[in-house]
Design a protein around this motif. Sequence first.
Motif, short mmCIF file in Angstrom:
data_model
loop_
_atom_site.label_atom_id
_atom_site.label_comp_id
_atom_site.label_asym_id
_atom_site.label_seq_id
_atom_site.Cartn_x
_atom_site.Cartn_y
_atom_site.Cartn_z
N PHE A 138 0.84 -1.20 0.00
CA PHE A 138 0.00 0.00 0.00
C PHE A 138 0.88 1.26 0.00
CE2 PHE A 138 -2.54 3.28 2.02
CZ PHE A 138 -3.72 3.20 1.30
N GLY A 140 2.66 1.55 -3.27
CA GLY A 140 1.76 2.04 -4.32
C GLY A 140 1.59 3.54 -4.22
N MET A 141 1.38 4.01 -2.99
CA MET A 141 1.20 5.46 -2.77
C MET A 141 2.43 6.24 -3.23
SD MET A 141 -0.61 6.06 0.89
CE MET A 141 -0.29 7.80 0.99
N GLN A 171 2.89 6.04 -7.03
CA GLN A 171 1.93 6.92 -7.70
C GLN A 171 2.33 8.38 -7.56
OE1 GLN A 171 -1.54 4.27 -6.16
NE2 GLN A 171 -2.49 6.04 -7.11
N ARG A 172 2.82 8.72 -6.36
CA ARG A 172 3.23 10.12 -6.12
C ARG A 172 4.43 10.48 -7.02
NH1 ARG A 172 3.02 14.38 -6.66
NH2 ARG A 172 4.19 16.00 -5.59
N GLY A 190 -7.86 -0.77 -7.33
CA GLY A 190 -7.34 0.18 -6.37
C GLY A 190 -8.22 0.25 -5.13
N TYR A 239 -0.76 13.31 -2.61
CA TYR A 239 -0.99 11.87 -2.76
C TYR A 239 -2.42 11.61 -3.21
CZ TYR A 239 3.43 11.03 -0.46
OH TYR A 239 4.76 11.01 -0.16
N SER A 240 -2.56 10.68 -4.11
CA SER A 240 -3.90 10.34 -4.57
C SER A 240 -4.59 9.50 -3.50
CB SER A 240 -3.80 9.52 -5.86
OG SER A 240 -5.06 9.02 -6.18
N HIS A 297 -6.87 7.43 -4.26
CA HIS A 297 -7.18 6.16 -4.89
C HIS A 297 -5.85 5.41 -5.09
CE1 HIS A 297 -9.85 4.04 -8.09
NE2 HIS A 297 -9.37 3.22 -7.20
N VAL A 298 -5.60 4.49 -4.18
CA VAL A 298 -4.26 3.86 -4.14
C VAL A 298 -4.30 2.49 -4.80
CG1 VAL A 298 -2.39 3.11 -2.63
CG2 VAL A 298 -3.75 5.10 -2.01
#
Lengths: 228, 475
Positions: B37, B40-41, B44-45, B413, B428-429, B431-432
Amino acid sequence: MKVLELKEVNKIYDGSEVHVHAVSDVTLDFHEAEFAAIVGPSGSGKTTLLNLIGGLDMPTSGEIIIDGTNLSKLKSSQLIDFRMRNIGFVFQAYNLIPVLTAKENVEFIMSLQKWSRKERDERTFELLKAVGLFERMNSRPSKMSGGQQQRVAVARALASRPKFVLADEPTANLDSKSATTLLEIMEKLNHEEKITFIFSTHDARVVKMAHRVITLEDGKVVSDDKRE
Amino acid sequence: MIWKTAWKNVWRNRVRSLVIIASVTIGIFAGVFSIAFMNGMIAQRIDAAINEEISHIQITGKEYSLNNDPGIIITHHDSVISGIPKLPGIAGTVERTIISGMAGTATKNAGVQIIGINPEMEKNIFTLDKTIMAGTGDYFEKESKFDLALIGQDLAKELNIIRYTIDSTVLENLKIKKIPVNTLEKLNPIAGIRFTNEKKFKKSINSLLSKQESKKYGYQIKNVAWSFREGSKMTLTFLDKDNNQVGVVFRLAGIYDIKNTIYEQSMVFVKDTDLKRLTGMDKDSFHQMIVRINDINQTEEITKALKDKLPEYEIVSWKELQPDLAMMTDYVHQMYAFFMAIILAALAFGIINTMLMVVLERTKELGMLTAIGMNKKKVFSMIMLESVFLSVTGGVTGMIVGWLTVLLTARNGINFAQYAEGMEAFGYSAHVFPEISASFFIMITLMIILTGVVSSIYPAIKALKLDPAEAIRTD
């Protein structure tokens, strides 16, 4: 041929409150293929003497020489290795490894000595046949009777072709029939394999079958009868 | 034989072993999933920062970063600059003109950076064109006689360009999103009212819904209820090259949404040709060259090469622009290893306890094994293997469960819509999409084996101290 020699062996347990002379000035010789019983009342020093002979305990004084090797001169790790190669043990409570089958119990000591799979299998099958348990080779101890377990224990003790086998009260937990069967097997193997058997016992049947009877009292050898 | 015996010994007390294996499984699963998790965060960032905001390397004139002086420019006349796109490892470059200014509507003003871009060229470097909110326009696709600007969602909110209305269409859409009807009915008192700013709309929603409903559905209601009038206008005010103030009305080309509040609030994109015309800048000059490279792992190497090649320019990599992300990238494995080490250390106590019980229960058997000639090394190995089997069985199960969970959740996600505002404020989104690499599993496997080995040391030492003659006599 002399396989075991005890020279003026003494074992004294000297605690803060107790002082016990468990084995006193014992001098004995054992020869190849002997079938000897050590008898005596409880507390006479039979188990202590077997522990000393088996290198599980060290004498306070005196010498124990097995096939020319003085046990007192061996380091702890050498002693364990020496036991593995030269002495077989049969315990009163069988002491098989419960998670292993009869076959695996017998071959355990050979695998510790890095025997090949083929050699292990040949020897294991030979011994299991000799003790009459070839058909039960894949059974775990929990699925066997006490007599059968003790026969597996005898096979295990003989597996690596030791100089001699020490058996501490091997028939104590067995019924009469099982005890007789076990003794007959032990005597047969003693004869066939030319391996010395030394056992401590209270059992008159064992004493009757023994070729030599050593009587202990208060840690001293009071008689040593050799029979033909 | 020792391996076989150790494995069989593990199952001697099935319930006890299963309890410790289950605890290791749960611990490893929790660790794997938490790390996937976080990973992923972070990924994505970093991905968003590189693809939407800063790319890999930025080149500006010397000391430009000190006060963003628009007079510090770069030109195509410098052959070294014009040769950068051909350098090895470079995927592409794009130029930007940057002016500080104010964006204003009839009701609100905000300080912004006005960035002049070539929309077509930018598509090769950034993915901003894919972040345009549906219904707000496009990425400078339509021709217009007006000057066009692209602004972020948060700036649009700030300038009251986005409005909020609860009408029948909105209510229908909310029903589709499975918001309970009785919750939606509570919104009837504000149906048809047009809210010109987000704060007022939120306040009304909160006054009508319970605290729990607001927390659970507030973000979704807000996301559905917003509206935007196409062709909305705003004024951009800035200084031209002669330091004269210029105020120009721009129509909105579209609104972008990149899940980074600060960026969305401050970055306004206009066509470079428009900005140069309005500021009077030379068409061959610009303030910033953005460099995209083929392999992110070569960032430092290429940045250094460019610094050596262009000593009279200021060259910064994304790692220098976003040191927080750089730190995460550089130390992420150490962070994960530390996190897993804490979990495994806690589990190790359980394994030690189990193995101590094993040694205590098997005193007689261990004595027998030593008596018949099993040396200390082998006794130690057997205890150690049992401990390793316990930890590895639980660990592998935990990794498989964790990996399957990651696979399942990565498909769609995990959406933390109710925490979106807070998360997006930090870029940060909400939706991870959890993700994890094979190398991570190798690292955990080694750590699990190590835990098994370390956990066995104390119980094994206890076993080695047994006196065989005494142990055999134990009942």
